[in-house]
Design a protein around this motif. Structure first.
Motif, PDB file in Angstrom:
ATOM      1  N   ILE A  49       4.288 -30.753 -36.766  1.00 54.95           N
ATOM      2  CA  ILE A  49       3.809 -31.954 -36.062  1.00 54.95           C
ATOM      3  C   ILE A  49       4.351 -33.226 -36.713  1.00 54.95           C
ATOM      4  CG2 ILE A  49       1.768 -33.296 -35.376  1.00 54.95           C
ATOM      5  CD1 ILE A  49       0.145 -30.662 -35.544  1.00 54.95           C
ATOM      6  N   VAL A  50       4.265 -33.270 -38.024  1.00 57.29           N
ATOM      7  CA  VAL A  50       4.528 -34.535 -38.723  1.00 57.29           C
ATOM      8  C   VAL A  50       6.015 -34.852 -38.875  1.00 57.29           C
ATOM      9  CG1 VAL A  50       4.126 -35.792 -40.884  1.00 57.29           C
ATOM     10  CG2 VAL A  50       2.365 -34.315 -39.972  1.00 57.29           C
ATOM     11  N   GLN A  51       6.807 -33.826 -39.157  1.00 53.08           N
ATOM     12  CA  GLN A  51       8.239 -34.069 -39.427  1.00 53.08           C
ATOM     13  C   GLN A  51       8.399 -35.138 -40.510  1.00 53.08           C
ATOM     14  OE1 GLN A  51      10.955 -32.393 -37.601  1.00 53.08           O
ATOM     15  NE2 GLN A  51       9.216 -31.074 -37.147  1.00 53.08           N
ATOM     16  N   GLY A  52       7.609 -35.008 -41.539  1.00 53.52           N
ATOM     17  CA  GLY A  52       7.632 -35.914 -42.690  1.00 53.52           C
ATOM     18  C   GLY A  52       7.042 -35.159 -43.867  1.00 53.52           C
ATOM     19  N   PRO A  53       6.994 -35.778 -45.049  1.00 56.51           N
ATOM     20  CA  PRO A  53       6.510 -35.074 -46.237  1.00 56.51           C
ATOM     21  C   PRO A  53       5.069 -34.566 -46.107  1.00 56.51           C
ATOM     22  CG  PRO A  53       7.375 -37.260 -46.799  1.00 56.51           C
ATOM     23  CD  PRO A  53       7.370 -37.164 -45.311  1.00 56.51           C
ATOM     24  N   VAL A  54       4.866 -33.304 -46.452  1.00 56.92           N
ATOM     25  CA  VAL A  54       3.533 -32.682 -46.396  1.00 56.92           C
ATOM     26  C   VAL A  54       3.242 -32.065 -47.763  1.00 56.92           C
ATOM     27  CG1 VAL A  54       2.131 -30.849 -45.342  1.00 56.92           C
ATOM     28  CG2 VAL A  54       3.686 -32.210 -43.918  1.00 56.92           C
ATOM     29  N   SER A  55       2.261 -32.620 -48.454  1.00 59.67           N
ATOM     30  CA  SER A  55       1.939 -32.106 -49.796  1.00 59.67           C
ATOM     31  C   SER A  55       1.041 -30.882 -49.699  1.00 59.67           C
ATOM     32  CB  SER A  55       1.227 -33.178 -50.630  1.00 59.67           C
ATOM     33  OG  SER A  55       2.109 -34.200 -50.997  1.00 59.67           O
ATOM     34  N   ALA A  56       1.470 -29.813 -50.368  1.00 58.94           N
ATOM     35  CA  ALA A  56       0.681 -28.575 -50.432  1.00 58.94           C
ATOM     36  C   ALA A  56       0.499 -28.240 -51.911  1.00 58.94           C
ATOM     37  CB  ALA A  56       1.424 -27.455 -49.714  1.00 58.94           C
ATOM     38  N   GLU A  57      -0.751 -27.929 -52.259  1.00 52.85           N
ATOM     39  CA  GLU A  57      -1.097 -27.849 -53.685  1.00 52.85           C
ATOM     40  C   GLU A  57      -1.033 -26.438 -54.260  1.00 52.85           C
ATOM     41  OE1 GLU A  57      -4.224 -30.512 -54.366  1.00 52.85           O
ATOM     42  OE2 GLU A  57      -4.629 -29.860 -56.411  1.00 52.85           O
ATOM     43  N   VAL A  58      -0.553 -26.347 -55.497  1.00 56.03           N
ATOM     44  CA  VAL A  58      -0.576 -25.062 -56.201  1.00 56.03           C
ATOM     45  C   VAL A  58      -1.987 -24.831 -56.749  1.00 56.03           C
ATOM     46  CG1 VAL A  58       1.881 -25.077 -56.827  1.00 56.03           C
ATOM     47  CG2 VAL A  58       0.212 -26.119 -58.379  1.00 56.03           C
ATOM     48  N   THR A  59      -2.316 -23.583 -57.014  1.00 60.43           N
ATOM     49  CA  THR A  59      -3.686 -23.257 -57.423  1.00 60.43           C
ATOM     50  C   THR A  59      -3.671 -22.352 -58.652  1.00 60.43           C
ATOM     51  OG1 THR A  59      -3.589 -21.485 -55.802  1.00 60.43           O
ATOM     52  CG2 THR A  59      -4.736 -23.483 -55.123  1.00 60.43           C
ATOM     53  N   SER A  60      -3.258 -22.904 -59.777  1.00 60.01           N
ATOM     54  CA  SER A  60      -3.264 -22.139 -61.021  1.00 60.01           C
ATOM     55  C   SER A  60      -3.303 -23.133 -62.170  1.00 60.01           C
ATOM     56  CB  SER A  60      -1.999 -21.280 -61.098  1.00 60.01           C
ATOM     57  OG  SER A  60      -1.861 -20.727 -62.388  1.00 60.01           O
ATOM     58  N   ARG A  61      -3.643 -22.650 -63.379  1.00 56.22           N
ATOM     59  CA  ARG A  61      -3.586 -23.532 -64.556  1.00 56.22           C
ATOM     60  C   ARG A  61      -2.323 -23.272 -65.357  1.00 56.22           C
ATOM     61  NH1 ARG A  61      -8.610 -25.770 -65.523  1.00 56.22           N
ATOM     62  NH2 ARG A  61     -10.316 -24.672 -64.520  1.00 56.22           N
ATOM     63  N   ASP A  62      -1.595 -22.228 -64.981  1.00 57.25           N
ATOM     64  CA  ASP A  62      -0.470 -21.762 -65.779  1.00 57.25           C
ATOM     65  C   ASP A  62       0.865 -22.237 -65.182  1.00 57.25           C
ATOM     66  OD1 ASP A  62       0.897 -19.814 -67.632  1.00 57.25           O
ATOM     67  OD2 ASP A  62       1.473 -18.974 -65.677  1.00 57.25           O
ATOM     68  N   ALA A  63       1.718 -22.808 -66.030  1.00 56.86           N
ATOM     69  CA  ALA A  63       2.965 -23.419 -65.559  1.00 56.86           C
ATOM     70  C   ALA A  63       3.850 -22.428 -64.799  1.00 56.86           C
ATOM     71  CB  ALA A  63       3.728 -24.014 -66.733  1.00 56.86           C
ATOM     72  N   THR A  84       1.372 -30.706 -57.798  1.00 57.55           N
ATOM     73  CA  THR A  84       1.031 -30.075 -59.081  1.00 57.55           C
ATOM     74  C   THR A  84       0.071 -31.011 -59.822  1.00 57.55           C
ATOM     75  OG1 THR A  84       3.035 -31.085 -59.968  1.00 57.55           O
ATOM     76  CG2 THR A  84       3.184 -28.768 -59.384  1.00 57.55           C
ATOM     77  N   PRO A  85      -0.846 -30.455 -60.601  1.00 60.30           N
ATOM     78  CA  PRO A  85      -1.787 -31.335 -61.307  1.00 60.30           C
ATOM     79  C   PRO A  85      -1.091 -32.077 -62.452  1.00 60.30           C
ATOM     80  CG  PRO A  85      -2.105 -29.050 -61.966  1.00 60.30           C
ATOM     81  CD  PRO A  85      -1.098 -29.024 -60.849  1.00 60.30           C
ATOM     82  N   THR A  86      -1.588 -33.267 -62.767  1.00 61.88           N
ATOM     83  CA  THR A  86      -0.995 -34.049 -63.854  1.00 61.88           C
ATOM     84  C   THR A  86      -1.589 -33.592 -65.191  1.00 61.88           C
ATOM     85  OG1 THR A  86      -0.828 -35.852 -62.260  1.00 61.88           O
ATOM     86  CG2 THR A  86      -0.341 -36.401 -64.539  1.00 61.88           C
ATOM     87  N   THR A  87      -1.282 -32.353 -65.539  1.00 60.45           N
ATOM     88  CA  THR A  87      -1.691 -31.778 -66.831  1.00 60.45           C
ATOM     89  C   THR A  87      -0.402 -31.384 -67.551  1.00 60.45           C
ATOM     90  OG1 THR A  87      -1.701 -29.570 -65.855  1.00 60.45           O
ATOM     91  CG2 THR A  87      -3.794 -30.764 -65.836  1.00 60.45           C
ATOM     92  N   LYS A  88      -0.544 -30.943 -68.793  1.00 58.89           N
ATOM     93  CA  LYS A  88       0.654 -30.515 -69.538  1.00 58.89           C
ATOM     94  C   LYS A  88       1.348 -29.357 -68.806  1.00 58.89           C
ATOM     95  CE  LYS A  88       1.109 -30.896 -74.451  1.00 58.89           C
ATOM     96  NZ  LYS A  88       0.662 -30.435 -75.761  1.00 58.89           N
ATOM     97  N   GLU A  89       0.557 -28.363 -68.418  1.00 55.90           N
ATOM     98  CA  GLU A  89       1.120 -27.209 -67.706  1.00 55.90           C
ATOM     99  C   GLU A  89       1.661 -27.640 -66.342  1.00 55.90           C
ATOM    100  OE1 GLU A  89       1.262 -23.605 -68.718  1.00 55.90           O
ATOM    101  OE2 GLU A  89       1.276 -24.882 -70.482  1.00 55.90           O
ATOM    102  N   GLY A  90       0.940 -28.565 -65.708  1.00 56.69           N
ATOM    103  CA  GLY A  90       1.374 -29.066 -64.397  1.00 56.69           C
ATOM    104  C   GLY A  90       2.729 -29.756 -64.497  1.00 56.69           C
TER     105      GLY A  90
END
Ligand code: E4P
Length: 217
Positions: A49-63, A84-90
């Protein structure tokens, strides 16, 4: 300034897209769960639908696992941006994805030091969470302003995506702060159109027009 919707609801996305003001979408596991939709299928539907950037999130704590998930998400559609989360592993995972040409949105950013690291690894987007900072008695928008200043000082290419937006004033403040993008729930998008004087004025003009019409016919 680009407008993204923070939603996984297809009706909301279609409505904004039809108006020609929708530049992209951000999702998160909560938003997908709320729709009761199958994750990968819904991401593809949104991209179409969008034909533009779509953010989809990862679901883990491990890089390593995040990097693996990110590759799988990026294969779903060329418009997918991996969140990706703004953590060290992220950040490790983000780096691994970026080196393979995959765009990354570093989410859950709550400080300028985190935003600096995100820019240094070459992420496409950083998402400072304004509303959640307001919730804990910090001025969330100050973070957006500070990141914009820092990125301008060094001409970093990472785009500032103001997130966790709760009302229309957040959108205006993000625009004044120079955020590249604001992502908002549909409810806030709807608020942007509304002004009581516009509605009152239109009611009055239409009433007047009825009177004019009866005079000429
Ligand atoms: C952004 O990408 C997030 O999905 C979102 O803005 C989080 O907002 P919330 O604090 O309202 O959950």
């Amino acid at each position: 300034m680009k407008f993204f919707l923070d939603t996984a609801n297809l009706d909301e996305i279609r409505e904004a897209a039809q108006m020609g003001v929708l530049d992209g979408i951000t999702t998160n596991p909560f938003l997908i769960a709320k729709e009761g939709a199958k994750f990968e299928k819904r991401i593809v539907e949104i991209c179409e639908i969008v034909q533009g950037p779509v953010s989809a999130e990862v679901t883990s704590r491990d890089a390593e696992e995040m990097c693996r998930q990110g590759h799988a998400l990026a294969r779903l559609n060329p418009w997918v941006v991996v969140k990706t989360p703004t953590t060290k592993e992220g950040l490790k995972a983000a780096r691994c994805l970026i080196k393979d040409g995959i765009k990354v949105n570093s989410t859950l950013c709550f400080s300028s030091s985190q935003a600096l690291l995100v820019a240094k690894i070459g992420a496409s987007y950083v998402s400072p969470f304004v509303g959640r900072l307001d919730d804990v008695s910090h001025q969330g928008m100050d973070l957006v302003r500070e990141i914009v200043t820092i990125y301008r000082n060094y001409s970093f290419k990472t785009q500032v995506l103001a997130a966790s937006i709760r009302h229309s004033m957040h959108v205006i403040e993000a625009a004044k702060a120079g955020a590249d993008i604001v992502t908002m729930p549909y409810k806030v998008f709807d608020q942007l159109f509304k002004h009581p004087l516009t509605e009152k004025g239109q009611d009055r003009f239409l009433e007047d027009w009825e009177r004019v019409k009866s005079l000429v016919t």
